[in-house]
Design a protein around this motif. Structure first.
Motif, mmCIF file in Angstrom:
data_model
loop_
_atom_site.group_PDB
_atom_site.id
_atom_site.type_symbol
_atom_site.label_atom_id
_atom_site.label_comp_id
_atom_site.label_asym_id
_atom_site.label_seq_id
_atom_site.Cartn_x
_atom_site.Cartn_y
_atom_site.Cartn_z
ATOM 1 N N VAL A 121 1.109 -1.435 0.117
ATOM 2 C CA VAL A 121 0.004 -0.184 -0.266
ATOM 3 C C VAL A 121 0.651 1.514 0.146
ATOM 4 N N ILE A 122 0.200 2.282 -0.433
ATOM 5 C CA ILE A 122 1.045 3.664 -0.028
ATOM 6 C C ILE A 122 0.623 4.191 1.107
ATOM 7 N N SER A 123 1.136 4.710 2.508
ATOM 8 C CA SER A 123 -0.026 4.610 3.145
ATOM 9 C C SER A 123 0.092 6.435 3.660
ATOM 10 N N LYS A 124 -1.209 7.218 4.126
ATOM 11 C CA LYS A 124 -1.033 7.843 3.829
ATOM 12 C C LYS A 124 -0.289 8.944 4.723
ATOM 13 N N GLY A 125 -0.095 10.545 4.160
ATOM 14 C CA GLY A 125 1.494 10.936 4.777
ATOM 15 C C GLY A 125 2.653 11.116 3.693
ATOM 16 N N ASN A 126 3.777 10.848 4.136
ATOM 17 C CA ASN A 126 5.087 11.282 3.281
ATOM 18 C C ASN A 126 5.181 10.125 2.198
ATOM 19 N N VAL A 127 5.306 11.415 0.935
ATOM 20 C CA VAL A 127 6.094 9.551 -0.174
ATOM 21 C C VAL A 127 7.232 9.851 -0.352
ATOM 22 N N SER A 128 7.625 8.850 -0.528
ATOM 23 C CA SER A 128 9.461 9.032 -0.751
ATOM 24 C C SER A 128 9.753 8.401 -2.467
ATOM 25 N N ALA A 129 10.797 7.562 -2.637
ATOM 26 C CA ALA A 129 11.586 5.985 -3.186
ATOM 27 C C ALA A 129 11.725 5.593 -3.018
ATOM 28 N N LYS A 130 11.605 5.115 -1.317
ATOM 29 C CA LYS A 130 11.566 4.459 -0.624
ATOM 30 C C LYS A 130 10.414 3.614 -0.833
ATOM 31 N N THR A 131 9.161 4.499 -0.877
ATOM 32 C CA THR A 131 8.017 3.835 -1.176
ATOM 33 C C THR A 131 7.336 3.265 -2.888
ATOM 34 N N ALA A 132 8.718 3.549 -3.470
ATOM 35 C CA ALA A 132 7.697 3.031 -5.199
ATOM 36 C C ALA A 132 9.004 1.902 -5.173
ATOM 37 N N TYR A 133 9.680 1.610 -4.423
ATOM 38 C CA TYR A 133 10.333 0.016 -4.072
ATOM 39 C C TYR A 133 10.093 -1.125 -3.481
ATOM 40 N N GLU A 134 8.521 -0.366 -2.592
ATOM 41 C CA GLU A 134 7.969 -1.149 -1.984
ATOM 42 C C GLU A 134 6.838 -1.759 -2.475
ATOM 43 N N VAL A 135 6.284 -0.771 -3.246
ATOM 44 C CA VAL A 135 5.489 -1.149 -3.974
ATOM 45 C C VAL A 135 5.474 -2.035 -4.873
ATOM 46 N N MET A 136 6.652 -1.468 -5.520
ATOM 47 C CA MET A 136 7.191 -2.182 -7.095
ATOM 48 C C MET A 136 8.342 -2.545 -7.050
ATOM 49 N N PRO A 137 8.562 -3.436 -6.051
ATOM 50 C CA PRO A 137 10.371 -4.302 -5.485
ATOM 51 C C PRO A 137 11.278 -5.015 -6.960
ATOM 52 N N PHE A 138 10.468 -5.762 -8.085
ATOM 53 C CA PHE A 138 10.671 -6.448 -8.831
ATOM 54 C C PHE A 138 11.273 -5.298 -10.533
ATOM 55 N N GLU A 139 12.664 -5.322 -10.778
ATOM 56 C CA GLU A 139 13.047 -4.916 -12.144
ATOM 57 C C GLU A 139 11.956 -5.017 -13.161
ATOM 58 N N ASN A 140 11.135 -4.872 -13.131
ATOM 59 C CA ASN A 140 9.947 -5.180 -13.996
ATOM 60 C C ASN A 140 9.992 -3.506 -15.423
ATOM 61 N N SER A 141 10.258 -3.782 -16.232
ATOM 62 C CA SER A 141 10.531 -2.385 -16.826
ATOM 63 C C SER A 141 9.532 -2.712 -18.550
ATOM 64 N N ILE A 142 8.542 -0.828 -19.107
ATOM 65 C CA ILE A 142 7.206 -0.913 -19.224
ATOM 66 C C ILE A 142 8.076 -1.286 -21.130
ATOM 67 N N ALA A 143 7.162 -2.251 -21.304
ATOM 68 C CA ALA A 143 7.191 -2.263 -22.785
ATOM 69 C C ALA A 143 6.121 -2.084 -23.565
ATOM 70 N N VAL A 144 6.379 -1.533 -24.800
ATOM 71 C CA VAL A 144 4.958 -1.066 -25.095
ATOM 72 C C VAL A 144 4.728 -2.268 -26.642
ATOM 73 N N VAL A 145 3.017 -2.517 -26.979
ATOM 74 C CA VAL A 145 3.467 -3.985 -27.457
ATOM 75 C C VAL A 145 2.237 -3.068 -28.758
ATOM 76 N N THR A 146 2.315 -3.014 -29.881
ATOM 77 C CA THR A 146 0.871 -2.920 -30.688
ATOM 78 C C THR A 146 0.679 -4.638 -30.436
ATOM 79 N N MET A 147 -1.145 -4.245 -30.749
ATOM 80 C CA MET A 147 -2.032 -5.409 -30.991
ATOM 81 C C MET A 147 -2.780 -5.045 -31.951
#
Length: 254
Positions: A121-147
């Motif tokens: 979750v993103i808790s109420k209050g200050n949001v930091s880079a650490k928050t992003a690591y908690e929400v998304m701990p994986f090394e997944n990158s963005i891909a764009v596909v044509t369908m």
């Protein structure tokens, strides 16, 4: 006499060569020992002093406030779409679109992610880079596909029966009271099965992760080499307050 000396030299030379020749080398024994790493180990003060500046810098970077969350943002507050899922999908659309546009001259039409990819979750209050690591701990990158439109229809049908609120953006799915798809709109317009659509997602899902095998029908795949976590951090830096709520992008009529 000289012949005897010559024979003697040859004998000594052969003896030296034979004595220097090594036999085959092989592993004779393997030994192991369990070395517990626990509180009983004492700190090495020299090492602690060496890494302290780096540790403090990492903490400073990760804990610095980037934005503010006025309320709890979670993936558990909706049946078909959630505040956390909507925020994640909107972040991808916001941050990946200008990059993809600058590289290809084309626009991203919609975003699809997976519910299980949101790990905190993103808790109420200050949001930091650490928050992003908690929400998304994986090394997944963005891909764009044509369908094509038919593959998008298959995507929507998967979402309608998955039983999970997979995040989407740029797309609206409306289910009838029986659970069948009543309408699909992309960019505010009805789905056109004759059109090509560009979908931003994660490289994990493109490979068929979380049973999203419809991505294997992609005609083209463009990996932005841009981590989803980094997109989150970039977005946090741009906004003062996170706006995330359950809305009508994926609903079921009564």
């Amino acid at each position: 006499m000289s012949l005897k000396i010559q024979h003697f030299v040859i004998f000594i030379t052969l003896s030296l060569i034979t004595s220097c020749r090594q036999g085959p080398v092989g592993l004779s024994k393997i030994e192991s020992a369990k070395l517990p790493v626990d509180s009983a180990l004492s700190k090495a003060e020299a090492i602690e002093a060496y890494i302290l500046p780096y540790r403090e810098r990492v903490k400073e970077v990760l804990d610095s406030t980037l934005a503010y969350a006025p309320k709890l943002i979670t993936k558990e507050d909706g049946a078909y779409n959630t505040s956390a899922g909507n925020l994640m999908a909107d972040i991808l659309l916001s941050e990946a679109s200008p990059i993809f546009k600058s590289r290809t001259g084309k626009k991203i039409d919609l975003v699809v992610l997976n519910h299980g990819g949101i790990r905190s979750v993103i808790s109420k209050g200050n949001v930091s880079a650490k928050t992003a690591y908690e929400v998304m701990p994986f090394e997944n990158s963005i891909a764009v596909v044509t369908m094509d439109g038919n593959a998008i229809m298959e995507l929507a049908e998967f979402l309608s029966v998955s039983g999970r609120a997979h995040p989407i953006a740029g797309m609206q799915i409306v289910l009838g009271s029986s659970g069948t798809i009543k309408s699909i709109r992309i960019g505010g317009k009805p789905l056109d099965t004759d059109r090509k659509y560009r979908v931003a997602t994660s490289d994990y899902l493109v490979s068929g992760g979380d049973d999203m095998v419809f991505f294997k029908k992609a005609e083209t795949i463009h990996n932005l080499n841009y981590l989803i976590r980094n997109a989150m951090i970039d977005y946090f830096r741009k906004v003062d307050t996170l706006k995330a709520s359950v809305d009508d992008r994926f609903i079921k009529l009564k």
